[in-house]
Write an enzyme that holds these catalytic residues in place. Structure first.
Site, short mmCIF file in Angstrom:
data_model
loop_
_atom_site.label_atom_id
_atom_site.label_comp_id
_atom_site.label_asym_id
_atom_site.label_seq_id
_atom_site.Cartn_x
_atom_site.Cartn_y
_atom_site.Cartn_z
CG HIS A 51 -1.03 4.48 9.02
ND1 HIS A 51 0.33 4.51 9.21
CD2 HIS A 51 -1.22 3.82 7.85
CE1 HIS A 51 0.93 3.91 8.21
NE2 HIS A 51 0.02 3.47 7.36
CE LYS A 104 4.75 -3.54 1.46
NZ LYS A 104 3.77 -2.53 1.92
NE ARG A 138 -1.04 6.91 0.89
CZ ARG A 138 -0.03 6.12 1.16
NH1 ARG A 138 0.95 6.53 1.93
NH2 ARG A 138 0.03 4.92 0.63
CB SER A 163 5.47 4.09 6.82
OG SER A 163 4.20 3.97 7.40
P1 ADP Z 1 0.72 -1.47 3.26
O1 ADP Z 1 2.01 -2.17 3.45
O2 ADP Z 1 -0.48 -2.36 3.29
O3 ADP Z 1 0.69 -0.45 2.15
P2 ADP Z 1 0.71 0.75 5.04
O4 ADP Z 1 0.97 0.67 6.50
O5 ADP Z 1 1.68 1.50 4.21
O6 ADP Z 1 0.56 -0.71 4.62
O7 ADP Z 1 -0.74 1.34 4.78
C1 ADP Z 1 -1.90 0.72 5.26
C2 ADP Z 1 -3.11 1.42 4.67
O8 ADP Z 1 -3.11 2.77 5.11
C3 ADP Z 1 -3.14 1.47 3.14
O9 ADP Z 1 -4.48 1.40 2.72
C4 ADP Z 1 -2.58 2.83 2.82
O10 ADP Z 1 -3.06 3.32 1.59
C5 ADP Z 1 -3.14 3.63 3.99
N1 ADP Z 1 -2.35 4.81 4.29
C6 ADP Z 1 -1.02 4.91 4.45
N2 ADP Z 1 -0.64 6.18 4.69
C7 ADP Z 1 -1.77 6.91 4.66
C8 ADP Z 1 -2.08 8.30 4.79
N3 ADP Z 1 -1.13 9.22 4.95
N4 ADP Z 1 -3.36 8.68 4.71
C9 ADP Z 1 -4.33 7.76 4.50
N5 ADP Z 1 -4.14 6.45 4.34
C10 ADP Z 1 -2.88 6.03 4.41
#
Ligand code: ADP
Length: 179
Positions: free
Chosen positions: A19, A43, A92, A130
Site C-alpha cells: 500500500h 469483512k 498487483r 494484508s
Molecule cells: P480492499 O478491501 O479494498 O481490497 P485493501 O486494503 O486490501 O482494500 O487494498 C486497497 C487497494 O490497495 C486495492 O486496490 C488493492 O489492490 C491495493 N493493494 C493491496 N495490496 C497491495 C500491494 N501489495 N501492492 C499494490 N497494491 C496493493
C-alpha cells in the site's frame, strides 16, 4: 478539469509496504492524496477503524500532501464530497484485474465524472496482501519485510491478546469439563 485530488480507498487491515509503495508513487503525481480507510465491517477486520486509521497516519506522516480519512458511505459519494476527481487503486497481478475492472466500471456507472487510476507496485510487493501478512504473523512468522515497524508491533500485540483470550477460554472449558 485536471486531476488534483485523488482518493486511495481500502480496508488497510493493516497497511502494508505494498500500500505504501502505491502511496509513494501517487504523492508526487497529485496535489493531494487522501488515503481513505473503509469501515468494511462486513469483512470482519482484525483492527478497528480507529486502529487502522492511526497506523496509516503514522506510516504517511512524512508525506506532506497525503492525508488520512475514513468513510462508511458509497465510495463515489465520498470522493465527490471530498471534491476529488479520481480514485487510485493498486494492481498487483492479473488476479486483481477482474475485480478491479468490475469495480472501476461500476463506479463509473454511478458517477461518470470520477475516473479510476491504477498504479503498479514494485515487483517485490506484488505477492503482498494484508491477509497474507496477518496469517504469517498469527503463526508466529516474521513480517518485518512486509510492514512498517509500528504495524508489526501492533500485529504482535493483537495476536498475543487473542492467544491469551483463547487460553483463558480453554481454561474455562477444561474446568467445566472437570466439573
Ligand atoms: P480492499 O478491501 O479494498 O481490497 P485493501 O486494503 O486490501 O482494500 O487494498 C486497497 C487497494 O490497495 C486495492 O486496490 C488493492 O489492490 C491495493 N493493494 C493491496 N495490496 C497491495 C500491494 N501489495 N501492492 C499494490 N497494491 C496493493
Amino acid at each position: 478539469m485536471a486531476v488534483r485530488t485523488v482518493v486511495y480507498p481500502g480496508s488497510f487491515d493493516p497497511i502494508t509496504n505494498g500500500h505504501l509503495d502505491v502511496i509513494h508513487r501517487a504523492a508526487p503525481l497529485f496535489a493531494q492524496v487522501v488515503v481513505a480507510v473503509a469501515e468494511n465491517e462486513g469483512k470482519h477486520p482484525l483492527f478497528t477503524l480507529a486502529e487502522r486509521r492511526k497506523m496509516v497516519g503514522e506510516a504517511v506522516a512524512t508525506l506532506p500532501n497525503v492525508t488520512v480519512d475514513s468513510f462508511t458511505c458509497l465510495l463515489v459519494d465520498y470522493v465527490a464530497q471530498r471534491g476529488a476527481q479520481a480514485i487510485i487503486r493498486g494492481l498487483r497481478a492479473v488476479s486483481d484485474f477482474e475485480f478491479e475492472f468490475q469495480l472501476a466500471l461500476i463506479n463509473r456507472k454511478l458517477n461518470e465524472e470520477i475516473e479510476t487510476i491504477f498504479l503498479m507496485p514494485k515487483e517485490s510487493y506484488t505477492f503482498l496482501s494484508s491477509r497474507v501478512v496477518k496469517e504469517i504473523c498469527r503463526l508466529g512468522g516474521d513480517v518485518s519485510a512486509f510492514v512498517p515497524p509500528h504495524v508489526q508491533a501492533a500485529l504482535k500485540r493483537k495476536f498475543r491478546r487473542a492467544a491469551r483470550k483463547q487460553k483463558r477460554g480453554f481454561g474455562l472449558a477444561t474446568q467445566a469439563f472437570e466439573i
